[in-house]
Write an enzyme that holds these catalytic residues in place. Structure first.
Site, PDB file in Angstrom:
ATOM      1  N   SER A 231      34.190 -15.151 -11.510  1.00 38.17           N
ATOM      2  CA  SER A 231      34.679 -16.143 -10.551  1.00 38.17           C
ATOM      3  C   SER A 231      36.040 -15.778  -9.975  1.00 38.17           C
ATOM      4  O   SER A 231      36.472 -16.366  -8.975  1.00 38.17           O
ATOM      5  CB  SER A 231      34.753 -17.527 -11.205  1.00 38.17           C
ATOM      6  OG  SER A 231      35.647 -17.511 -12.313  1.00 38.17           O
TER       7      SER A 231
ATOM      8  N   SER B 170      39.177  -3.744 -21.139  1.00 44.13           N
ATOM      9  CA  SER B 170      40.281  -3.906 -22.080  1.00 44.13           C
ATOM     10  C   SER B 170      41.573  -4.040 -21.269  1.00 44.13           C
ATOM     11  O   SER B 170      41.621  -4.782 -20.296  1.00 44.13           O
ATOM     12  CB  SER B 170      40.313  -2.715 -23.043  1.00 44.13           C
ATOM     13  OG  SER B 170      41.399  -2.804 -23.934  1.00 44.13           O
TER      14      SER B 170
END
Length: 276
Positions: free
Chosen positions: A13, A132
């Protein structure tokens, strides 16, 4: 085929997840973007991306979301774990509940999604990408729980790659540096990091540096391009570090620099005296 594959991107989103979803869709892949979606998903989803409502902290939502994708497409070829957020504050000022919430999204959220998708990725001999951070290579003061979650993802993904390699599943880490995304605005501040904190002045300076680095960062398209390269490769590397040149250099130097030298550089940077 290198195009037209079925892709799941979490955290789609906003931020890096949205950039990755847009890039993979533009490259001809059938992208399903998972997020909590504040309003009607169809109104928020990036162009060409099918929205899937999924909170990565909810076992049932993860299971059901993955099942819907596979039921409608018959397969799953690529998964990008990009959902995450940051908690800022001295570790002493961060409550166990705040720490648990940080790890629940950034580490266990990846684990929930990974467990749900691996049977399908084994079937397709697909790709799994974990987003990460350079903060998973160099710890960031006053963002210690965020760093801890990313350090944990580094070990998690290394082990996962070894475990699933015999099945033909390809696993890679993307380690972004500072990029201009919604991450800065969405960062949560530990409740005890207020004026009464023993760390207050240093925390305020560090937070200002974080915001300046992030908001002055480049467009997230570089991260999306790295993910596209990974999923188009038959033999992707374990690690792809993406970001400003000085951050990529620092990530390499941490392996050879004396710990005291690295500590002075990082501490000076977040005290408002950039160590670069």
């Amino acid at each position: 085929s290198r195009t037209g594959r079925v892709v799941l991107v979490t955290g789609a989103s906003s931020g890096l997840g949205a950039a990755v979803a847009r890039r993979l869709a533009a490259a001809g892949h059938q992208v399903h973007g998972a997020a909590r979606w504040r309003t009607t998903p169809a109104e928020e989803a990036p162009p060409g991306v099918a929205a899937v409502r999924m909170d990565v902290t909810d076992d049932e939502q993860v299971r059901a979301g993955v099942a819907r994708i596979v039921d409608s497409t018959g397969r799953l070829d690529v998964v990008v774990n990009a959902a995450g957020y940051g908690v800022a504050g001295a570790l002493e000022d961060t409550s166990p509940a705040e720490a648990a919430a940080q790890l629940d999204v950034n580490l266990l959220g990846v684990h929930r999604v990974t467990r749900a998708v691996l049977p399908h990725l084994r079937a397709s001999q697909g790709h799994l990408v974990v987003v990460s951070s350079i903060a998973g290579l160099i710890a960031v003061p006053f963002q210690g729980l965020y760093s801890a979650s990313k350090y944990a993802l580094e070990g998690y993904t290394e082990a996962l790659r070894l475990e699933v390699a015999p099945f033909g599943v390809r696993v890679s880490l993307v380690e972004p540096g500072d990029f201009a995304t919604g991450f800065t605005a969405a960062r949560q501040v530990a409740a005890d990091a207020g004026p009464g904190s023993a760390y207050r002045d240093r925390f305020v300076a560090a937070l200002a540096t974080m915001a300046s680095d992030e908001e002055g960062g480049s467009d997230a398209g570089a991260v999306a391009a790295a993910v596209l390269r990974i999923v188009q490769s038959d033999r992707p590397r374990l690690r792809y570090t993406v970001g400003p040149g000085y951050q990529r250099v620092a990530a390499q130097l941490r392996r050879v620099l004396p710990a005291a030298v690295l500590a002075r550089s990082v501490s000076g940077h977040y005290a408002g005296r950039p160590g670069r």
